[in-house]
Each structure stands twice: as C-alpha cells, then as structure tokens.
Scaffold this motif. Sequence first.
Motif, PDB file in Angstrom:
ATOM      1  N   TYR A 137      75.260  -8.910   0.404  1.00 22.64           N
ATOM      2  CA  TYR A 137      74.625  -7.287   1.609  1.00 22.64           C
ATOM      3  C   TYR A 137      74.451  -7.456   0.058  1.00 22.64           C
ATOM      4  O   TYR A 137      74.649  -7.248  -1.416  1.00 22.64           O
ATOM      5  N   THR A 138      72.811  -6.310   0.465  1.00 22.53           N
ATOM      6  CA  THR A 138      72.633  -5.781  -0.711  1.00 22.53           C
ATOM      7  C   THR A 138      73.222  -4.519  -0.645  1.00 22.53           C
ATOM      8  O   THR A 138      72.139  -3.151   0.589  1.00 22.53           O
ATOM      9  N   ALA A 182      74.904  -5.236 -13.986  1.00 21.07           N
ATOM     10  CA  ALA A 182      73.558  -4.802 -14.266  1.00 21.07           C
ATOM     11  C   ALA A 182      73.336  -5.078 -12.725  1.00 21.07           C
ATOM     12  O   ALA A 182      73.440  -5.786 -12.400  1.00 21.07           O
ATOM     13  N   MET A 183      72.552  -3.452 -12.300  1.00 18.63           N
ATOM     14  CA  MET A 183      71.611  -3.787 -11.007  1.00 18.63           C
ATOM     15  C   MET A 183      69.987  -4.093 -11.213  1.00 18.63           C
ATOM     16  O   MET A 183      69.714  -3.895 -12.675  1.00 18.63           O
ATOM     17  N   SER A 184      69.123  -4.878 -10.294  1.00 16.25           N
ATOM     18  CA  SER A 184      67.754  -4.957 -10.724  1.00 16.25           C
ATOM     19  C   SER A 184      67.435  -4.326  -9.805  1.00 16.25           C
ATOM     20  O   SER A 184      67.517  -3.955  -9.112  1.00 16.25           O
ATOM     21  N   THR A 185      66.012  -3.888 -10.343  1.00 14.85           N
ATOM     22  CA  THR A 185      65.194  -3.027  -9.983  1.00 14.85           C
ATOM     23  C   THR A 185      64.502  -3.761  -8.323  1.00 14.85           C
ATOM     24  O   THR A 185      64.381  -5.318  -8.528  1.00 14.85           O
ATOM     25  N   ALA A 186      64.555  -2.816  -7.721  1.00 16.65           N
ATOM     26  CA  ALA A 186      63.560  -3.694  -6.029  1.00 16.65           C
ATOM     27  C   ALA A 186      62.415  -3.991  -6.056  1.00 16.65           C
ATOM     28  O   ALA A 186      61.281  -3.962  -7.474  1.00 16.65           O
ATOM     29  N   VAL A 187      62.275  -5.128  -5.661  1.00 10.76           N
ATOM     30  CA  VAL A 187      60.745  -5.697  -5.134  1.00 10.76           C
ATOM     31  C   VAL A 187      60.565  -6.185  -3.834  1.00 10.76           C
ATOM     32  O   VAL A 187      60.795  -5.700  -2.543  1.00 10.76           O
ATOM     33  N   ARG A 217      63.736   2.865  -7.330  1.00  7.32           N
ATOM     34  CA  ARG A 217      65.537   1.813  -6.702  1.00  7.32           C
ATOM     35  C   ARG A 217      65.793   0.506  -7.769  1.00  7.32           C
ATOM     36  O   ARG A 217      64.384  -0.064  -8.553  1.00  7.32           O
ATOM     37  N   TYR A 218      67.125   0.775  -6.954  1.00  2.00           N
ATOM     38  CA  TYR A 218      68.043  -0.356  -7.678  1.00  2.00           C
ATOM     39  C   TYR A 218      68.591  -0.973  -7.316  1.00  2.00           C
ATOM     40  O   TYR A 218      69.090  -0.559  -5.631  1.00  2.00           O
ATOM     41  N   THR A 219      68.971  -2.224  -6.912  1.00  2.00           N
ATOM     42  CA  THR A 219      69.748  -2.886  -6.081  1.00  2.00           C
ATOM     43  C   THR A 219      70.827  -4.192  -7.282  1.00  2.00           C
ATOM     44  O   THR A 219      70.330  -4.358  -7.811  1.00  2.00           O
ATOM     45  N   TYR A 220      72.266  -4.683  -5.670  1.00  2.00           N
ATOM     46  CA  TYR A 220      72.299  -5.426  -6.175  1.00  2.00           C
ATOM     47  C   TYR A 220      72.811  -6.034  -5.592  1.00  2.00           C
ATOM     48  O   TYR A 220      73.492  -5.940  -4.353  1.00  2.00           O
TER      49      TYR A 220
END
Length: 128
Positions: A12-13, A52-57, A63-66
């Motif tokens: 799940y993102t 840590a969350m990642s920047t969106a791609v 916007r950040y995702t995990y």
Amino acid sequence: MSSARAVVGAPYTFWVLIVDADGSPFLAELPTISVFAFDEAGVKITYVDGAAMSTAVPADPGRYTYVFNVSSAFSAGMVLHAEIRAVDPASGDIFITESNISLVSSSSSSSSGSSKSNGLNARFIKGG
C-alpha cells in the motif's frame, strides 16, 4: 484525517502533499512516517517508526510517498494508522497529518471492483 482501504498481503502506498497556508506545495525537510495499530486492549503496536518518506516519482514538488507491505498475517477489518511528520525549512514549523487505513481481504476488494480502487473515502461536513 483521511480514510482509505488496503488489501491484506499487498503493498500500500501512503502519500502526502505538503502545502503552505496559501495552498502552494513546498519541499519539506525530514518527512517521516509511522504506521501503527491498536490491539483489543488498546495497546499501541508500532510497525514503522519514523521511516523516511521518498519524493514522488515522477517529481512532484511537495509530494512524498512510502510503500508499506501489508502483512498477510493481518486480518480484514483491522485498521492501521499512519502519522506523517515534516518540517517547513523556512519557518521550522512542524507539519503533522494522520491517515486511517481499513484492511480488506483480496476477495472482498475484487468483488467491489479492481483492487486498484483502494482510494480515499470522502467525508463531507455540513456547515452551520
């Protein structure tokens, strides 16, 4: 607070868009996420603590995702909670938001359509 659905045994993102008071996205400092639940006795069980969350791609400012792998040991009906924290680099203010994720079985998610439809459930509040 938002509410969404995730499928037991599938990734799940989590995502967040961080905006300033004017609604403009900004690059936050140190965005982290914690994922947890509560057992029957009300005891908090932490699955992810300040990751840590990642920047969106592709790149999308603010916007950040995990990606969280929902364990197949979890059961449908369980609710996961996520707390996302970040720091505004200009002011040092701390940004905090929470999400509730309801878990569903893969069979119940496919019976109501694509399992890709695990989006947000809108809640509307009538003004007075």
